[in-house]
Design a protein around this motif. Sequence first.
Motif, mmCIF file in Angstrom:
data_model
loop_
_atom_site.group_PDB
_atom_site.id
_atom_site.type_symbol
_atom_site.label_atom_id
_atom_site.label_comp_id
_atom_site.label_asym_id
_atom_site.label_seq_id
_atom_site.Cartn_x
_atom_site.Cartn_y
_atom_site.Cartn_z
ATOM 1 N N VAL A 906 0.835 -1.206 0.000
ATOM 2 C CA VAL A 906 0.000 0.000 0.000
ATOM 3 C C VAL A 906 0.866 1.251 0.000
ATOM 4 O O VAL A 906 0.611 2.205 -0.747
ATOM 5 C CB VAL A 906 -0.948 -0.023 1.215
ATOM 6 N N ARG A 907 1.899 1.267 0.820
ATOM 7 C CA ARG A 907 2.758 2.457 0.888
ATOM 8 C C ARG A 907 3.501 2.691 -0.429
ATOM 9 O O ARG A 907 3.648 3.825 -0.886
ATOM 10 C CB ARG A 907 3.742 2.309 2.050
ATOM 11 N N LEU A 908 3.985 1.612 -1.039
ATOM 12 C CA LEU A 908 4.681 1.775 -2.318
ATOM 13 C C LEU A 908 3.714 2.240 -3.402
ATOM 14 O O LEU A 908 4.063 3.092 -4.235
ATOM 15 C CB LEU A 908 5.336 0.448 -2.715
ATOM 16 N N ALA A 909 2.506 1.689 -3.423
ATOM 17 C CA ALA A 909 1.516 2.114 -4.414
ATOM 18 C C ALA A 909 1.117 3.564 -4.183
ATOM 19 O O ALA A 909 0.909 4.327 -5.138
ATOM 20 C CB ALA A 909 0.295 1.197 -4.351
ATOM 21 N N ALA A 910 1.015 3.976 -2.904
ATOM 22 C CA ALA A 910 0.668 5.365 -2.601
ATOM 23 C C ALA A 910 1.754 6.324 -3.068
ATOM 24 O O ALA A 910 1.481 7.490 -3.382
ATOM 25 C CB ALA A 910 0.437 5.525 -1.104
ATOM 26 N N ASN A 911 2.995 5.839 -3.134
ATOM 27 C CA ASN A 911 4.104 6.672 -3.629
ATOM 28 C C ASN A 911 4.192 6.698 -5.139
ATOM 29 O O ASN A 911 5.124 7.300 -5.698
ATOM 30 C CB ASN A 911 5.430 6.164 -3.053
ATOM 31 N N GLY A 912 3.249 6.024 -5.822
ATOM 32 C CA GLY A 912 3.182 6.118 -7.268
ATOM 33 C C GLY A 912 3.840 4.992 -8.033
ATOM 34 O O GLY A 912 3.900 5.041 -9.259
ATOM 35 N N LEU A 913 4.340 3.958 -7.336
ATOM 36 C CA LEU A 913 4.985 2.855 -8.048
ATOM 37 C C LEU A 913 3.932 1.986 -8.728
ATOM 38 O O LEU A 913 2.832 1.776 -8.186
ATOM 39 C CB LEU A 913 5.808 1.998 -7.081
ATOM 40 N N SER A 914 4.275 1.455 -9.878
ATOM 41 C CA SER A 914 3.383 0.556 -10.594
ATOM 42 C C SER A 914 3.432 -0.831 -9.973
ATOM 43 O O SER A 914 4.319 -1.137 -9.165
ATOM 44 C CB SER A 914 3.787 0.467 -12.065
ATOM 45 N N ASN A 915 2.493 -1.691 -10.363
ATOM 46 C CA ASN A 915 2.500 -3.065 -9.850
ATOM 47 C C ASN A 915 3.793 -3.768 -10.199
ATOM 48 O O ASN A 915 4.334 -4.546 -9.411
ATOM 49 C CB ASN A 915 1.307 -3.848 -10.406
ATOM 50 N N ARG A 916 4.298 -3.541 -11.393
ATOM 51 C CA ARG A 916 5.548 -4.182 -11.822
ATOM 52 C C ARG A 916 6.713 -3.711 -10.953
ATOM 53 O O ARG A 916 7.541 -4.510 -10.500
ATOM 54 C CB ARG A 916 5.822 -3.865 -13.285
ATOM 55 N N GLU A 917 6.787 -2.397 -10.684
ATOM 56 C CA GLU A 917 7.885 -1.871 -9.871
ATOM 57 C C GLU A 917 7.801 -2.375 -8.433
ATOM 58 O O GLU A 917 8.821 -2.707 -7.821
ATOM 59 C CB GLU A 917 7.852 -0.332 -9.904
ATOM 60 N N ILE A 918 6.593 -2.460 -7.901
ATOM 61 C CA ILE A 918 6.446 -2.986 -6.544
ATOM 62 C C ILE A 918 6.851 -4.451 -6.508
ATOM 63 O O ILE A 918 7.546 -4.908 -5.598
ATOM 64 C CB ILE A 918 4.987 -2.823 -6.068
#
Length: 957
Positions: A906-918
């Motif tokens: 959730v925190r990584l997605a909130a920072n704008g990372l895509s599913n692939r990057e996460i």
Amino acid sequence: MIDKAAPGTTVARLSGPAPGDTLPVGREAEIGRILQCVERGRDRPQSLVVLGETGTGKTQLVGVAVERAIRSGTRVLVAQGCETEMQQSFAALHQLVLPLLDELAWMPKRQRDALRGAFGLAPAIQPADPMAFRVAVLTLLRQATRTSPVLLAVDDIQSCDRDSLDVLLFVARRLSSEPVTVLLAARGEIPPPGVPADLAVLPLGPLAPQAAAQLLDAQPGAPTGGARLDLLQRAEGNPLAVIEMCRALRTDGAQPLSDDGRPQTSRIQQMFAAQLDALPAATQRALLYAAAASTHEELTTLMDALDAGGDLSVWSPAERAGLIAVTDRHVVFRHPLIRTAAFHREPVRARQQAHRDLAAALGEQPSRQAWHLAGAAIGPDESVAAALEATALLAQRRGGLYATVKALEQAARFSPCDDDRARRLAKALTAANDFGDPAWVRELYASFAAVNRDPELLGVAVCATGWALSLFSFQREAFSLLADAWEHHHPLDGTTATAMVAIAGGIAHQSGLEEHLRMLPGMLAQVTRTERAREPGTRTTELQCPHLAREDVAASLRAVVQAVRGPAAYASDLFKTLTSLPRPTDPRDLATLHRMVATGVVAYYADESDRCVDLLRQAFVPLRAAGAMGPTAHVLAVQVDVLLATGRWSEAEELIEEARSFSVVRGMTYAQLDLDALHVTLRALRGDSEPGVELTGPNWHSVSLDENRATLARMLRARGLAALARGDHESAFRHLRSLFADDGTPVHRLLSSRSVADLAAAAQRLGRQKEAAHVLAAVRQAEGRRPTTRITLLMHHAAALMDEDADTEKHFRLAVINPGADQWPMERGLARMNYAIWLRRKRRSLEAREQLATVIEAATRLGAHRLAAQAGAELRASGAAVAPETAAREAAAPLAELTAQQQQIVRLAANGLSNREIGEQLFLSPRTIGTHLYNVYPKLGISSRHQLRDVIERSLG
């Protein structure tokens, strides 16, 4: 090897695990530290030195970092130190920057010439300028960071040429804002000379025992029983030693261990052949004696055996070579494989003489001398066998169960007479059972059965072997072994009979099978008759534990069997009887500890939960200190279960982690499964909604849950509670309903009934009360007229939720007002919560608020954040003003309800990372990331990705 990271970008790659490969066992924390360093290096300079002895996994961990960096688009430059190139200036640095040397056209001529001249790519026209060369390397690396972050990974820096290392460290000190990670790996416990003291260091110590055992079990043809424990002890947690010793056992053929217990193979000898061959003959002989001795042998003993007087110079060449360290009292091998190589490279006659000399030097210490006499012996020898048996007795008195079993096993091996061999093996079986290694017990029983002719000894051996088979999860085989011995070789000794029926009761509890439970009354009656027929003053055999002859201990063991067979009300009467027995004079002797464990188990059946916790806690500490995990293995789940029920969750979590470690090391299969299920239960009680992934491993597929119904019941409850925690009431109902047969009969006589209120809660949410109502009726019938207080409260709670013909409020009040419910705070909290919901729906808000305030207080104290959040929401819905601390908890509650991994996503997605990057950061597929996000949106009360940042900000206050 060269990989293409992107068009126009070339990166070098160390050999490392490809995506999806298994990561190094037991190095999760170290991998996390390295990957964190690499991740931070994408923004600013980072440096890390990984240190460890040979075989600790440095290269593999560097490989993981390299693979991770490549997958994230980082440009990777690698090098590896080589002893044969240590005299060649800039050899290692040339490896490192080789992929960049085709890109020098943009550099100032002076720097370009310095680079080309130093690497021999162009003739040196003038003397080299060291500073120009260093600046050129720094400029080259800075230029590389303009297109992507850079990882510099150098392995075995202790073997790098000094010039390369100097330049590399010069560059690392001058990187200020560039996205560069410098990852260095070196052999040893301290950084090589020249490495600045301020660089961050990550030491790789030995693997934890659990991780070493997991690594060993993952090897092809991994040994079991005594050979497995020997190997783990000799490998000392070194991954390479674990792998190589296991390979040695496989290649040695039918005899898994050499005569002295050390795996031998030319491969291990060749690893250190050059270093050992370079030593003087006297030093090689000294190393042989040190290798033949135990790891704790004193230096003075070695010097006496060598007849070297006080001249310690014989060890100096090995010290300078880095093979050993000599302290004031001991000689320590730097690597466990060096010990093995130093011993087996010598001829058998020299090894035998070393043992003889060591035995002579230990003349005044017969317990230690016996091992060397055995090492020097060739065949059966009663004097050696007797010496080893005496050693075993001394070890047992000192609480060393592992040493006891080893000594008895070897004593049996050297016994010329079958009767003595059988007797010593029976004693070894009993000790191995107390130690708690079921595979070892089975191996010893196979040897015992081949030579035994004594029916009384058979009863002793069957007790230990039945217990071991049960720990392996083979309940039917274990009970059949006991039943067959009981029928055809019924023991004359009353203590043996008591032990057999007690173990049969433990197996019947675990199996939950009626066919086992039905046999217990007859066995108990026969034990009683045997006790009455025994003449006064009759002594037990030397193989029987003396504590079984004490009537209070025997009574407590019989009470356990009666509790397993009888209804809960009977267990309550038994518990009162046991607690009325005279208090023992020594609360820590073995007999008292067994009585405490047995009484604690009866308390578990009687739902005297607080007393059960106290008894098992007091007994567990001294038994654990003595290494006697066998007697406690069957009650580990009982202890954790009661800790969870009584709200001692932190203590339960600590015990789960500790017990997991030794259950893996000692191969206690069903104990591992119980602990997995209870860990999922703990997470669910706290409000962690992650599915029970721990209940899907290979062990679960290899165990027949039909004959391990106690474990089945714990698994089903864990899955049911996990489903309730994530709001999946359909799955929760399915799992919890499976705790009962189609007609409502409990699958496990004791454990199923304790989930009746959880089943009722799931049924109510789905409107399926009628389907579950007959389960409640069956539980009432099974519990009889005098159920325990706990079961009574649970049945009232269940009736209030799903019995449409009952007085709902009456049942709710009976479920919450009984002061005895304080023993089970979570169960009482859930009952109060459901009562408050009912009150609010009846428009009785003031009464609901009173219940909810109590729920919030109890849930906060327990750490049940999901329950606290639900109660806070209900309190607000009832019109009450929410206290600031409660509001803060509610703001953080949505995130607290998620697992640690989900929160990270959730925190990584909130920072704008895509599913692939996460996914690349967490070693998960983009699809898995998408599934996690899809599942967490409803829990967070949002519907789209762009709302995640608001959730994070609210949770931070």
